[in-house]
Design a protein around this motif. Structure first.
Motif, PDB file in Angstrom:
ATOM      1  N   TYR A   1      12.682   6.664   4.574  1.00  0.00           N
ATOM      2  CA  TYR A   1      11.244   6.360   4.915  1.00  0.00           C
ATOM      3  C   TYR A   1      10.948   6.217   6.406  1.00  0.00           C
ATOM      4  CZ  TYR A   1       6.452   4.910   5.588  1.00  0.00           C
ATOM      5  OH  TYR A   1       5.118   4.891   5.890  1.00  0.00           O
ATOM      6  N   ARG A   2      11.713   5.208   6.952  1.00  0.00           N
ATOM      7  CA  ARG A   2      11.466   4.792   8.378  1.00  0.00           C
ATOM      8  C   ARG A   2      11.690   6.134   9.434  1.00  0.00           C
ATOM      9  NH1 ARG A   2      15.120   0.250  11.043  1.00  0.00           N
ATOM     10  NH2 ARG A   2      16.604   1.808  10.920  1.00  0.00           N
ATOM     11  N   GLU A   3      12.909   6.800   8.854  1.00  0.00           N
ATOM     12  CA  GLU A   3      13.408   7.849   9.897  1.00  0.00           C
ATOM     13  C   GLU A   3      12.232   9.316   9.454  1.00  0.00           C
ATOM     14  OE1 GLU A   3      14.948  10.461  12.238  1.00  0.00           O
ATOM     15  OE2 GLU A   3      15.525   8.246  12.042  1.00  0.00           O
ATOM     16  N   ALA A   4      11.700   9.260   8.493  1.00  0.00           N
ATOM     17  CA  ALA A   4      10.614  10.252   8.081  1.00  0.00           C
ATOM     18  C   ALA A   4       9.529   9.889   8.999  1.00  0.00           C
ATOM     19  CB  ALA A   4      10.488  10.389   6.670  1.00  0.00           C
ATOM     20  N   ARG A   5       9.238   8.634   8.779  1.00  0.00           N
ATOM     21  CA  ARG A   5       7.830   8.129   9.837  1.00  0.00           C
ATOM     22  C   ARG A   5       8.211   8.336  11.269  1.00  0.00           C
ATOM     23  NH1 ARG A   5       6.205   1.960  10.036  1.00  0.00           N
ATOM     24  NH2 ARG A   5       8.229   1.703  11.310  1.00  0.00           N
ATOM     25  N   ARG A   6       9.510   8.166  11.627  1.00  0.00           N
ATOM     26  CA  ARG A   6       9.579   8.016  13.169  1.00  0.00           C
ATOM     27  C   ARG A   6       9.575   9.805  13.690  1.00  0.00           C
ATOM     28  NH1 ARG A   6      14.840   4.693  13.928  1.00  0.00           N
ATOM     29  NH2 ARG A   6      13.852   2.963  14.417  1.00  0.00           N
TER      30      ARG A   6
ATOM     31  N   ARG B   1       0.837  -1.175   0.075  1.00  0.00           N
ATOM     32  CA  ARG B   1       0.033  -0.051   0.046  1.00  0.00           C
ATOM     33  C   ARG B   1       0.958   1.309  -0.030  1.00  0.00           C
ATOM     34  NH1 ARG B   1      -3.460  -3.022   3.414  1.00  0.00           N
ATOM     35  NH2 ARG B   1      -2.597  -2.378   5.156  1.00  0.00           N
ATOM     36  N   LEU B   2       1.868   1.316   0.779  1.00  0.00           N
ATOM     37  CA  LEU B   2       2.885   2.584   0.705  1.00  0.00           C
ATOM     38  C   LEU B   2       3.492   2.586  -0.491  1.00  0.00           C
ATOM     39  CD1 LEU B   2       4.843   1.789   4.112  1.00  0.00           C
ATOM     40  CD2 LEU B   2       2.987   3.598   4.025  1.00  0.00           C
ATOM     41  N   ILE B   3       3.707   1.714  -1.091  1.00  0.00           N
ATOM     42  CA  ILE B   3       4.344   1.737  -2.667  1.00  0.00           C
ATOM     43  C   ILE B   3       3.377   2.256  -3.651  1.00  0.00           C
ATOM     44  CG2 ILE B   3       5.380   0.317  -4.567  1.00  0.00           C
ATOM     45  CD1 ILE B   3       6.614  -1.600  -2.598  1.00  0.00           C
ATOM     46  N   ASP B   4       2.054   1.496  -3.631  1.00  0.00           N
ATOM     47  CA  ASP B   4       1.084   1.872  -4.426  1.00  0.00           C
ATOM     48  C   ASP B   4       0.557   3.440  -4.268  1.00  0.00           C
ATOM     49  OD1 ASP B   4       0.965  -0.397  -5.428  1.00  0.00           O
ATOM     50  OD2 ASP B   4      -0.741  -1.306  -4.379  1.00  0.00           O
ATOM     51  N   ALA B   5       0.617   4.007  -3.059  1.00  0.00           N
ATOM     52  CA  ALA B   5       0.554   5.239  -2.634  1.00  0.00           C
ATOM     53  C   ALA B   5       1.555   6.316  -2.975  1.00  0.00           C
ATOM     54  CB  ALA B   5       0.101   5.571  -0.828  1.00  0.00           C
ATOM     55  N   GLY B   6       2.685   5.675  -3.418  1.00  0.00           N
ATOM     56  CA  GLY B   6       3.919   6.542  -3.620  1.00  0.00           C
ATOM     57  C   GLY B   6       4.572   7.282  -2.554  1.00  0.00           C
ATOM     58  N   GLU B   7       4.525   6.407  -1.267  1.00  0.00           N
ATOM     59  CA  GLU B   7       5.054   6.990  -0.201  1.00  0.00           C
ATOM     60  C   GLU B   7       6.515   6.373  -0.008  1.00  0.00           C
ATOM     61  OE1 GLU B   7       2.842   7.081   3.529  1.00  0.00           O
ATOM     62  OE2 GLU B   7       1.270   7.073   2.390  1.00  0.00           O
ATOM     63  N   LEU B   8       6.683   5.154  -0.740  1.00  0.00           N
ATOM     64  CA  LEU B   8       7.963   4.521  -0.654  1.00  0.00           C
ATOM     65  C   LEU B   8       8.164   3.988  -2.003  1.00  0.00           C
ATOM     66  CD1 LEU B   8       9.928   3.076   1.135  1.00  0.00           C
ATOM     67  CD2 LEU B   8       8.337   1.273   1.593  1.00  0.00           C
ATOM     68  N   ALA B   9       9.359   4.352  -2.354  1.00  0.00           N
ATOM     69  CA  ALA B   9       9.919   4.133  -3.847  1.00  0.00           C
ATOM     70  C   ALA B   9      10.236   2.531  -4.180  1.00  0.00           C
ATOM     71  CB  ALA B   9      10.926   4.924  -4.361  1.00  0.00           C
ATOM     72  N   CYS B  10      10.011   2.101  -5.033  1.00  0.00           N
ATOM     73  CA  CYS B  10      10.603   0.501  -5.357  1.00  0.00           C
ATOM     74  C   CYS B  10      11.021   0.460  -6.919  1.00  0.00           C
ATOM     75  CB  CYS B  10       9.462  -0.255  -5.273  1.00  0.00           C
ATOM     76  SG  CYS B  10       8.207  -0.401  -6.369  1.00  0.00           S
ATOM     77  N   GLU B  11      11.574  -0.536  -7.047  1.00  0.00           N
ATOM     78  CA  GLU B  11      12.074  -0.789  -8.484  1.00  0.00           C
ATOM     79  C   GLU B  11      11.148  -2.088  -8.970  1.00  0.00           C
ATOM     80  OE1 GLU B  11      15.968  -1.658  -8.757  1.00  0.00           O
ATOM     81  OE2 GLU B  11      16.832   0.479  -8.329  1.00  0.00           O
ATOM     82  N   ARG B  12      10.723  -2.243 -10.086  1.00  0.00           N
ATOM     83  CA  ARG B  12      10.170  -3.395 -10.740  1.00  0.00           C
ATOM     84  C   ARG B  12      11.017  -4.346 -11.478  1.00  0.00           C
ATOM     85  NH1 ARG B  12       4.182  -3.711  -9.204  1.00  0.00           N
ATOM     86  NH2 ARG B  12       4.310  -5.460 -10.066  1.00  0.00           N
ATOM     87  N   ILE B  13      11.379  -5.585 -10.831  1.00  0.00           N
ATOM     88  CA  ILE B  13      12.162  -6.394 -11.638  1.00  0.00           C
ATOM     89  C   ILE B  13      11.173  -7.720 -11.908  1.00  0.00           C
ATOM     90  CG2 ILE B  13      13.880  -7.740 -11.661  1.00  0.00           C
ATOM     91  CD1 ILE B  13      15.028  -5.998  -9.533  1.00  0.00           C
TER      92      ILE B  13
ATOM     93  N   GLN C   1       5.957  10.554  13.878  1.00  0.00           N
ATOM     94  CA  GLN C   1       5.344   9.997  14.939  1.00  0.00           C
ATOM     95  C   GLN C   1       5.836  10.952  16.519  1.00  0.00           C
ATOM     96  OE1 GLN C   1       7.011   6.029  14.789  1.00  0.00           O
ATOM     97  NE2 GLN C   1       5.233   5.137  13.935  1.00  0.00           N
ATOM     98  N   TYR C   2       7.176  11.366  16.285  1.00  0.00           N
ATOM     99  CA  TYR C   2       7.567  12.115  17.442  1.00  0.00           C
ATOM    100  C   TYR C   2       6.876  13.462  17.353  1.00  0.00           C
ATOM    101  CZ  TYR C   2      11.486   9.011  17.955  1.00  0.00           C
ATOM    102  OH  TYR C   2      12.363   7.865  18.399  1.00  0.00           O
ATOM    103  N   GLN C   3       6.678  14.233  16.183  1.00  0.00           N
ATOM    104  CA  GLN C   3       5.979  15.174  16.065  1.00  0.00           C
ATOM    105  C   GLN C   3       4.559  14.903  16.483  1.00  0.00           C
ATOM    106  OE1 GLN C   3       7.347  18.408  15.422  1.00  0.00           O
ATOM    107  NE2 GLN C   3       5.441  18.925  16.314  1.00  0.00           N
ATOM    108  N   ALA C   4       4.019  14.190  16.101  1.00  0.00           N
ATOM    109  CA  ALA C   4       2.426  13.992  16.672  1.00  0.00           C
ATOM    110  C   ALA C   4       2.368  13.604  18.044  1.00  0.00           C
ATOM    111  CB  ALA C   4       1.845  12.780  15.939  1.00  0.00           C
TER     112      ALA C   4
END
Length: 177
Positions: free
Chosen positions: A128-133, A102-114, A136-139
């Motif tokens: 992404y993990r650091e931005a999410r953290r 879902r994160l990939i489909d929503a464009g929040e997480l980049a991926c390569e298709r092989i 969360q800290y800001q929330a």
């Protein structure tokens, strides 16, 4: 390097006195470097001029490993490929594989298709993990309130409800709903 170092290895703390002196040495040099422009780190061999400069990333690994071992914790070093499967990404984030999709489909997480497979670059996943953290800290910071002893708990509860409602509305607007 031997093949055994390319597999996950767990190291148990031992020789606490020696670890304490290494941790103390590293800590002392961490506080000294704050005034310098760019610190340099070296690994010394048995011979007098036998040394090599360590990259900063390797120095950070050493700092973390020594701190954990000195605290009596085991340390596992697990080499990881720079491209991860969606399941490996899910494991690293602590979420389900469908959530990663879902994160990939929503464009929040980049991926390569092989072919029909998705591969996620480790650096993208860690970013992404650091931005999410940070979100969360800001929330947490945004939804905290100072409470005095003489304040009515019901009034505090109402303030918190309003704050949570505002945060939910902000999230909806950010998601485009």
């Amino acid at each position: 390097m031997t093949a055994e170092f390319l597999e996950s290895q767990t190291y148990l703390p031992d020789e606490q006195e020696q670890l304490a002196s290494v941790a103390s040495f590293l800590d002392a040099h961490q506080t000294k470097k704050r005034g310098r422009l760019k610190p340099r780190y070296f690994l010394a061999g048995a011979e007098e001029h036998d040394q090599i400069e360590l990259p900063e990333a390797l120095h950070k690994v050493l700092l973390q490993a020594v701190a954990a071992l000195a605290a009596g914790k085991a340390v596992t070093i697990s080499p990881t490929m720079p491209k991860l499967t969606t399941q490996q990404a899910a494991d690293l984030l602590g979420v389900s594989r469908p959530t990663v999709i879902r994160l990939i489909d929503a464009g929040e997480l980049a991926c390569e298709r092989i072919g029909n497979r998705r591969k996620i670059l480790l650096r993208d996943l860690l970013a992404y993990r650091e931005a999410r953290r940070q979100r969360q800290y800001q929330a947490i910071a945004d939804t905290s309130v100072d409470v005095s002893e003489d304040e009515d708990p019901a009034a505090v509860n109402e303030r918190l409800k309003r704050i949570r409602k505002q945060r939910a509305e902000q999230r909806r607007k950010a998601a485009g709903h």
